[in-house]
Design an enzyme around this catalytic site. Structure first.
Site, short mmCIF file in Angstrom:
data_model
loop_
_atom_site.label_atom_id
_atom_site.label_comp_id
_atom_site.label_asym_id
_atom_site.label_seq_id
_atom_site.Cartn_x
_atom_site.Cartn_y
_atom_site.Cartn_z
N CYS A 3 0.69 -1.20 -0.01
CA CYS A 3 -0.02 -0.11 -0.11
C CYS A 3 0.76 1.32 -0.04
O CYS A 3 1.77 1.45 0.97
CB CYS A 3 -0.95 -0.16 1.29
SG CYS A 3 -1.74 1.65 1.36
N CYS A 11 -1.53 7.01 5.66
CA CYS A 11 -2.93 6.39 6.20
C CYS A 11 -2.30 5.25 7.06
O CYS A 11 -1.63 4.30 6.26
CB CYS A 11 -3.90 5.93 5.03
SG CYS A 11 -5.30 5.02 5.77
N CYS A 90 -6.68 3.52 -3.09
CA CYS A 90 -6.78 2.61 -2.17
C CYS A 90 -6.86 1.17 -2.29
O CYS A 90 -7.84 0.92 -2.98
CB CYS A 90 -7.75 3.25 -1.16
SG CYS A 90 -7.77 2.21 0.22
N GLU A 269 -37.00 -4.40 11.89
CA GLU A 269 -35.79 -3.50 11.85
C GLU A 269 -36.35 -1.99 12.24
O GLU A 269 -37.54 -1.86 11.67
CB GLU A 269 -35.08 -3.46 10.74
CG GLU A 269 -34.35 -2.24 10.28
CD GLU A 269 -33.13 -2.11 10.91
OE1 GLU A 269 -32.79 -1.10 11.36
OE2 GLU A 269 -32.34 -3.16 10.95
N CYS A 345 -20.69 -8.21 15.32
CA CYS A 345 -19.63 -7.72 14.81
C CYS A 345 -18.61 -7.18 16.06
O CYS A 345 -17.65 -6.46 16.03
CB CYS A 345 -19.90 -6.54 14.01
SG CYS A 345 -20.97 -5.27 14.85
#
Length: 389
Positions: A3, A11, A90, A269, A345
């Site tokens: 990268c 970054c 990116c 939801e 998550c």
């Protein structure tokens, strides 16, 4: 993975980029297993091999900070000085996003849009949010401080489409306050097309501008397929006849379950826009209301109000990072639902919630690497009710 932005010090978002990818996966799996170690029955959980991502080009949902000046705008991240850092090409972003950014910069220059400057709290354009759909089509959302330039953007859409031909849905999101959130409460759709077609796993979703979707479409599809496989019994006599999908978003889990023959399925939801997208997705699959229904309600409050006889054979829960909380965890523990699948998550909130569901035990679990080169991890756990509970 190489990268140029990491090597140049521009970054450091991908904090584990220098760690071999196989080691990243092993570390994430170990971390999740350690986090769940104190949950009752954790030692009996069968851990399936982690689901790997492509290490590059996986990010199909990008939140690009707009910085620089009207003549030289940047699209990337916020730097240490709280000003924009340009990140062209990116390597973790989907190629369709990287192809669109040069044209978007030209569009910003042509319209003389002033990038928002965080230190001085001045300027107009804060973010450009891009999502990749079917055939590399894009949804583009301009996050603006006011409505002052909305009509100018609308009039200039033909020019935008010339610069970035894959853009199909364009909106203006109005975010007037200076706070650390990406978008505001008002969304103005500027194109005739209002949703983006997105193929995830075995279904096609209809994504609205404010509808949550996973950042990594490829791995999300594998997650949906795994949950469906867990939900569908190999024994025909034990085949589930109904399912709930709480925190259903745009209906990814629910639509997969319905397509696999588990009907009726109900998705719940809190977001009206996500529910509208889920309903559209059901129509595309030719599912009637008797097969799939979607409800815009708080998941905990809705579940608690349902009569006992309406409880499903399979429950899927996919909450935000904070988890489901004590009230819903306790309700599930006492619900008697035969099969519960939790997609998380956040290993910490997952462990806390499972601890508050003592009437269930984990059978199988799997790590899904939605976010390579970072510590973020998605985990799915299949649970069954403890005999006699």
């Amino acid at each position: 993975m190489l990268c140029q932005h990491w090597n140049a010090g521009r970054c450091h978002s991908c904090t584990n980029i220098e760690v071999p990818y196989g080691d990243q996966l092993a570390t994430k799996t170990t971390r999740v297993r350690d986090q769940l170690a104190d949950v009752a029955g954790a030692t009996d959980i069968a851990w399936l091999p982690p689901v790997a991502s492509s290490p590059t080009g996986f990010r199909t949902n990008a939140k690009l900070v707009v910085g620089g000046t009207r003549r030289r705008p940047t699209l990337g991240i916020l730097g240490r000085d709280r000003r924009g850092v340009d990140l062209p090409d990116c390597p973790i972003q989907h190629p369709a996003i990287n192809r669109a950014t040069p044209g978007l910069k030209r569009f910003i220059r042509q319209l003389n849009l002033t990038p928002y400057d965080v230190p001085t709290k001045s300027g107009e354009l804060k973010y450009v949010l891009l999502t990749v759909g079917v055939d590399n089509a894009l949804m583009c959302r301009f996050v603006l401080r006011t409505r002052d330039r909305v009509s100018d953007i609308r009039k200039a859409l033909p020019y935008l489409f010339d610069l970035a031909p894959h853009i199909e849905v364009v909106t203006a999101n109005i975010h007037p306050t200076h706070e650390a959130i990406v978008e505001g409460p008002d969304e103005i759709i500027l194109t005739t097309r209002r949703t983006l077609k997105m193929a995830v796993g075995d279904v096609q979703l209809a994504l609205g501008p404010r509808s949550f979707t996973q950042t990594n479409t490829e791995v999300a599809g594998k997650l949906y397929r795994q949950v469906t496989e867990w939900a569908v019994s190999d024994n025909e006599a034990d085949h589930p006849r109904s399912a709930w999908d709480l925190y259903c978003g745009v209906g990814g889990f629910a639509l997969h379950l319905a397509a696999a023959g588990i009907t009726p399925v109900t998705g719940v939801e809190v977001s009206d826009q996500a529910i509208a997208s889920a309903i559209q997705g059901a129509r595309q699959l030719k599912l009637g209301r008797a097969d799939a229904q979607f409800i815009a309600k708080d998941a905990t409050a809705w579940a608690a109000r349902q009569p006992e006889e309406s409880r499903p054979d399979v429950l899927v829960i996919n909450p935000p990072r904070r988890g489901i909380g004590s009230e819903l965890a306790s309700w599930i523990s006492e619900s008697g639902i035969p099969r519960v699948i939790y997609s998380s998550c956040n290993p910490k909130s997952l462990a806390r919630d499972l601890t508050e569901m003592p009437n269930y035990r984990g059978l199988e679990a799997r790590v899904f690497d939605m976010f390579p080169h970072t510590d973020h991890v998605e985990t799915a756990v299949l649970m069954s009710r403890v005999e006699g509970k």
